[in-house]
Design a protein around this motif. Structure first.
Motif, PDB file in Angstrom:
ATOM      1  N   UNK A 178      20.383 -26.711 -29.853  1.00  0.00           N
ATOM      2  CA  UNK A 178      20.844 -26.577 -28.552  1.00  0.00           C
ATOM      3  C   UNK A 178      19.687 -25.996 -27.413  1.00  0.00           C
ATOM      4  N   UNK A 179      19.014 -24.942 -27.950  1.00  0.00           N
ATOM      5  CA  UNK A 179      17.894 -24.395 -27.344  1.00  0.00           C
ATOM      6  C   UNK A 179      17.108 -25.430 -26.951  1.00  0.00           C
ATOM      7  N   UNK A 180      16.434 -26.411 -27.971  1.00  0.00           N
ATOM      8  CA  UNK A 180      15.543 -27.409 -27.759  1.00  0.00           C
ATOM      9  C   UNK A 180      16.087 -28.565 -26.681  1.00  0.00           C
ATOM     10  N   UNK A 181      17.565 -28.886 -27.079  1.00  0.00           N
ATOM     11  CA  UNK A 181      17.924 -29.781 -25.980  1.00  0.00           C
ATOM     12  C   UNK A 181      17.951 -29.054 -24.577  1.00  0.00           C
ATOM     13  N   UNK A 182      18.234 -28.188 -24.278  1.00  0.00           N
ATOM     14  CA  UNK A 182      18.229 -27.388 -23.090  1.00  0.00           C
ATOM     15  C   UNK A 182      16.589 -27.335 -22.576  1.00  0.00           C
ATOM     16  N   UNK A 183      15.782 -26.940 -23.447  1.00  0.00           N
ATOM     17  CA  UNK A 183      14.353 -27.103 -23.012  1.00  0.00           C
ATOM     18  C   UNK A 183      14.066 -28.358 -22.730  1.00  0.00           C
ATOM     19  N   UNK A 184      14.540 -29.457 -23.569  1.00  0.00           N
ATOM     20  CA  UNK A 184      14.052 -30.960 -23.434  1.00  0.00           C
ATOM     21  C   UNK A 184      14.774 -31.193 -21.763  1.00  0.00           C
ATOM     22  N   UNK A 185      16.024 -31.050 -21.495  1.00  0.00           N
ATOM     23  CA  UNK A 185      16.605 -31.403 -20.143  1.00  0.00           C
ATOM     24  C   UNK A 185      15.778 -30.463 -19.342  1.00  0.00           C
ATOM     25  N   UNK A 186      15.323 -29.206 -19.540  1.00  0.00           N
ATOM     26  CA  UNK A 186      14.449 -28.602 -18.480  1.00  0.00           C
ATOM     27  C   UNK A 186      13.262 -29.285 -18.379  1.00  0.00           C
ATOM     28  N   UNK A 187      12.628 -29.863 -19.282  1.00  0.00           N
ATOM     29  CA  UNK A 187      11.311 -30.435 -19.125  1.00  0.00           C
ATOM     30  C   UNK A 187      11.570 -31.977 -18.496  1.00  0.00           C
ATOM     31  N   UNK A 188      12.603 -32.314 -18.798  1.00  0.00           N
ATOM     32  CA  UNK A 188      12.854 -33.698 -18.239  1.00  0.00           C
ATOM     33  C   UNK A 188      12.835 -33.679 -16.646  1.00  0.00           C
ATOM     34  N   UNK A 189      13.729 -32.592 -16.277  1.00  0.00           N
ATOM     35  CA  UNK A 189      13.759 -32.411 -15.014  1.00  0.00           C
ATOM     36  C   UNK A 189      12.497 -32.043 -14.160  1.00  0.00           C
ATOM     37  N   UNK A 190      11.736 -31.005 -15.087  1.00  0.00           N
ATOM     38  CA  UNK A 190      10.230 -30.574 -14.657  1.00  0.00           C
ATOM     39  C   UNK A 190       9.343 -31.736 -14.731  1.00  0.00           C
ATOM     40  N   UNK A 191       9.629 -32.687 -15.709  1.00  0.00           N
ATOM     41  CA  UNK A 191       8.695 -33.890 -15.454  1.00  0.00           C
ATOM     42  C   UNK A 191       8.942 -34.666 -14.205  1.00  0.00           C
ATOM     43  N   UNK A 192      10.341 -34.940 -14.100  1.00  0.00           N
ATOM     44  CA  UNK A 192      10.604 -35.878 -12.919  1.00  0.00           C
ATOM     45  C   UNK A 192      10.032 -35.116 -11.596  1.00  0.00           C
ATOM     46  N   UNK A 193      10.083 -33.736 -11.596  1.00  0.00           N
ATOM     47  CA  UNK A 193       9.741 -33.256 -10.468  1.00  0.00           C
ATOM     48  C   UNK A 193       8.118 -33.428 -10.528  1.00  0.00           C
ATOM     49  N   UNK A 194       7.413 -33.117 -11.553  1.00  0.00           N
ATOM     50  CA  UNK A 194       6.043 -33.226 -11.529  1.00  0.00           C
ATOM     51  C   UNK A 194       5.673 -34.736 -11.415  1.00  0.00           C
ATOM     52  N   UNK A 195       6.495 -35.600 -11.838  1.00  0.00           N
ATOM     53  CA  UNK A 195       6.056 -37.166 -11.488  1.00  0.00           C
ATOM     54  C   UNK A 195       6.190 -37.471 -10.033  1.00  0.00           C
TER      55      UNK A 195
END
Length: 372
Positions: free
Chosen positions: A224-241
């Motif tokens: 669950x924690x990794x899934x939350x982290x993954x979602x956070x990173x996906x969001x941050x990845x979109x922003x960084x992109x």
């Protein structure tokens, strides 16, 4: 020597019945008749006496039984008595018979010297034999006592050995009983150990089950924690992109502005160089052909060196931009955990490199045009 016969009174040479018969005849005559009996006996065994060579052999002859008939010896004694003259009759050498005195016996001191010496020797011999007998008896008693002691010691030793053997057998029996008890106790201990191991296995299974449940819960929490982290990173990845795309657009605009500035500067420098070349050409028209060619060569090399410097500057700028973009891309790639994001940034970097190559080719084309 007829003393052995007189000493034993014919008891060793006659049997009991013959000896009684001889003494019947002796008692029926005076005491001197015993001498006639001795002579008659010796006369009867004359041949054997003549063959004796030692005193010991003669004594042995006169002390052992013989086979001569006693009647013959008695008759010979009577014959000798009748034929013996009165001058040599042994009776006259004997004292007259006197009865014994009363109430005490008289002293008799008329023993022959050889008889007295013989009696002394016999007494000494008897005494010595008694002493020897006593010594032997004492030795025998000591030996018997020693034998008894040894026998008692052996019996005691045998008794001790038997006691030790009995004690050993008893101890062996006790040891066997103890061994049986120990073996039974070992079996009980082994059974208890098996039960303890079974209980331990059950406890371990329970603990393992609880641990697995805890691990599963922990893993689910981590997922669950990794899934939350993954979602956070996906969001941050979109922003960084989006940010990277914006920065790339800014970089592209900057590169285009620099390109325009460089093109303007290059055109200005080319125009100034061309005007200077025309001015010098007009001034040098009167020089020799060799100098004219040299001036022309020099005039051609000046824009070539300038264009080469411009080209190297452009290439250095493009390489610096590529390196900056590559470092930024690597930083962003380290931050990103998805392979697709890295591939997109790699594609953007390839596009940037292609743009820089196109720009360098355009610069080369411009230089070639200037050379012409």
């Amino acid at each position: 020597d007829a003393w052995p016969l007189l000493k034993t009174v014919f008891s060793e040479v006659f049997e009991r019945e013959n000896w009684l018969r001889v003494w019947d005849n002796i008692f029926s005559h005076p005491p001197g008749f015993i001498i006639y009996m001795v002579v008659a006996f010796l006369n009867s065994v004359r041949s054997a006496v003549m063959k004796c060579t030692t005193v010991e052999a003669l004594c042995m002859l006169l002390t052992q039984k013989n086979t001569i008939p006693v009647v013959k010896i008695i008759k010979e004694a009577y014959r000798i008595k009748l034929s013996t003259p009165s001058e040599i009759c042994p009776v006259k050498y004997l004292t007259k018979f006197n009865p014994l005195s009363t109430p005490t016996y008289p002293v008799f001191d008329k023993y022959p010297i050889f008889i007295v010496d013989y009696q002394k020797r016999e007494r000494q011999r008897i005494r010595d034999e008694e002493m020897l007998y006593l010594q032997n008896r004492q030795s025998s008693m000591e030996l018997e006592q020693l034998r008894q002691r040894r026998k008692a010691q052996l019996e005691a030793w045998a008794s001790q050995q038997q006691q030790l053997i009995d004690a050993e057998e008893h101890r062996k029996g006790l040891l066997r009983i103890e061994d049986e008890k120990v073996s039974a106790q070992r079996k009980r201990i082994q059974a208890l150990n098996r039960e303890l191991k079974i209980k331990e296995l059950h406890v371990l299974d329970d603990v393992r089950g609880k641990f697995m449940e805890h691990m599963l819960a922990q893993k689910a929490h981590e997922v669950d924690k990794l899934e939350k982290d993954l979602n956070t990173r996906i969001l941050s990845r979109d922003e960084e992109t989006k940010t990277a795309l914006a920065e790339m657009e800014v970089w592209q605009l900057d590169i285009e502005s620099r390109k325009l500035a460089l093109e303007q500067q290059l055109a200005y420098e080319n125009e100034s160089a061309h005007n200077q070349f025309q001015f010098k050409a007009n001034l040098e028209t009167d020089k020799l052909d060799f100098q004219h060619n040299r001036v022309l060569k020099t005039a051609l090399e000046v824009p070539r060196a300038f264009t080469e410097a411009i080209q190297e500057n452009d290439v250095a700028i493009a390489n610096a931009q590529v390196k900056i973009a590559g470092n930024d891309l690597l930083c962003e790639a380290e931050k990103l955990s998805n392979f697709e994001e890295v591939s997109q940034h790699a594609q953007l970097l390839e596009k940037q490199v292609l743009r820089n190559n196109l720009m360098s080719e355009q610069v080369k084309d411009a230089q070639n045009i200037l050379k012409e």
